[in-house]
Design a protein around this motif. Structure first.
Motif, PDB file in Angstrom:
ATOM      1  N   UNK A   1       0.851  -1.192   0.000  1.00  0.00           N
ATOM      2  CA  UNK A   1       0.000   0.000   0.000  1.00  0.00           C
ATOM      3  C   UNK A   1       0.889   1.246   0.000  1.00  0.00           C
ATOM      4  N   UNK A   2       0.499   2.240  -0.767  1.00  0.00           N
ATOM      5  CA  UNK A   2       1.196   3.520  -0.693  1.00  0.00           C
ATOM      6  C   UNK A   2       0.225   4.627  -1.080  1.00  0.00           C
ATOM      7  N   UNK A   3       0.577   5.825  -0.682  1.00  0.00           N
ATOM      8  CA  UNK A   3      -0.248   6.992  -0.944  1.00  0.00           C
ATOM      9  C   UNK A   3       0.598   8.024  -1.655  1.00  0.00           C
ATOM     10  N   UNK A   4       0.054   8.645  -2.695  1.00  0.00           N
ATOM     11  CA  UNK A   4       0.772   9.726  -3.363  1.00  0.00           C
ATOM     12  C   UNK A   4      -0.217  10.825  -3.716  1.00  0.00           C
ATOM     13  N   UNK A   5       0.334  12.003  -3.947  1.00  0.00           N
ATOM     14  CA  UNK A   5      -0.481  13.173  -4.268  1.00  0.00           C
ATOM     15  C   UNK A   5      -0.066  13.693  -5.630  1.00  0.00           C
TER      16      UNK A   5
END
Length: 402
Positions: A1-5
């Motif tokens: 899982x990862x989050x980016x903007x």
């Protein structure tokens, strides 16, 4: 899982952006997995032995040299922080081993943390593993300090060796730079001691570190003047730290003026107790009386070309106020010393408050500069006793007000 903007509105649900980030992250994680597995196969002890090939500083030897000094210091400090010397020594031996690991080579910010992970994976004692990470702490003003005894011993040894080493080669912080982060190391020692309420006189610890460094370098150059200068540096750092905590700088100076003040926790206890005492009527009035006595002494000593010290002669104590003050000083001197010997600084201040009435009575009823030179000298000696009695807790001449 990862989050980016993303800084744009993506089309097709951002599939291209997601795929690009997945590619980068997968490559990094693949590298990390490779490094992790290779390091696990190598183990910490062989890594430690590789430190002999890494120079810490041209004038201070290799990382292996430094680790040996830190190990001896950690063993010595262990008894003072309630740690087992064997565990503290083992943690110190391994504390820099992960610097040669593949993982830290690729991700330098993981130093210490990876040492802990590798130690845990090898089944090394949990207290040792914890110290491999925590000996770097606190890394900054908002960072927690280590509280586990083994971690404390290694953290103090690591920072102390660094400070003594760079002081020995005259690479001290300047107004324009601190490339080795020595201010941070000193503040780290201060915070570790204060937040763990440690009884740790810095003078002997510095001596110990300096002796080990001298033996390691086969040189005692600069070490004779190292301790007073480094203790002064600690004093300056402590003043900054306490001022940030709201303490009055003049009270810190008043405690430091006593000399031989190198136990950080006790200095702070003195300052806190002194602050509370001076906030009372007895404290404020005694401060005024003590400063009045000091001012008279200073003027008369300058005029007479001598320092007044010693015990006044009992047969020359002609006035009741003189006799009352002499008796009070004797009692207060005994009571304050007894309280300070057991680190009861509030009790010392309460004892000191008993001087307030007889000091006021002396100045209200006795003329110091009497016509009879013997009486004058005796009364100046009595004033010097006021000065010495108050100096059991602080140098009142350094305190503002009064």
């Amino acid at each position: 899982r990862f989050l980016m903007v993303s800084n744009l509105i993506a089309t097709v649900g951002g599939e291209t952006i997601i795929a690009g980030n997945e590619k980068v992250i997968n490559a990094r994680l693949s590298d990390a997995k490779f490094f992790w597995e290779k390091d696990l196969a190598t183990k910490l002890e062989p890594m430690r032995q590789q430190l002999a090939e890494i120079t810490f500083h041209a004038k201070l030897g290799t990382q292996a040299d430094r680790v040996e000094r830190v190990t001896e210091l950690a063993r010595m400090l262990a008894g003072k922080v309630d740690a087992e010397a064997e565990l503290a020594g083992r943690a110190a031996q391994l504390c820099k081993a992960d610097l040669v690991s593949e993982m830290v080579g690729e991700f330098p910010e993981l130093q210490g943390l990876m040492g802990r992970y590798y130690a845990e994976a090898e089944g090394i004692d949990a207290r040792v593993a914890e110290a491999l990470e925590e000996h770097y702490h606190p890394r900054g003003a908002s960072d927690d300090v280590p509280t586990a005894p083994v971690s404390i011993a290694v953290a103090l040894a690591d920072k102390l060796d660094m400070l003594v080493g760079f002081w020995a080669i005259d690479e001290k912080p300047t107004g324009s730079g601190d490339p080795y982060q020595l201010r941070r190391a000193a503040l780290g020692i201060i915070r570790i001691c204060l937040e763990n309420d440690l009884r740790l006189p810095l003078g002997p610890a510095i001596d110990n570190a300096a002796e080990r460094l001298a033996a390691d370098r086969n040189s005692a150059e600069n070490l004779d003047r190292l301790k007073p200068d480094l203790l002064g540096f600690f004093a300056d750092r402590l003043k900054v730290y306490l001022r940030d905590q709201g303490a009055r700088h003049d009270l810190i100076d008043a405690v430091y003026a006593l000399g031989d003040q190198d136990d950080l926790a006790l200095i702070v206890k003195r300052v806190d107790a002194l602050s509370g005492f001076l906030a009372t009527d007895d404290g404020a009035n005694l401060l005024a009386g003590a400063k009045r006595a000091a001012n008279i002494l200073r003027a008369e000593e300058k005029k007479d070309g001598r320092t007044y010290t010693g015990t006044p002669k009992g047969e020359l104590l002609a006035e009741p106020a003189e006799r009352a003050l002499e008796a009070a000083i004797a009692k207060v001197r005994f009571d304050t010393k007894a309280a300070i010997d057991v680190e009861n600084f509030e009790g010392a201040m309460r004892a000191l408050s008993e001087l307030r009435v007889p000091v006021d009575g002396f100045f209200d009823n006795v003329t110091v500069n009497a016509d009879d030179p013997k009486l004058r000298e005796n009364r100046l000696l009595l004033l010097s006793e006021i000065r010495e009695a108050t100096r059991t807790v602080a140098d009142f001449s350094k305190i503002a007000g009064g």
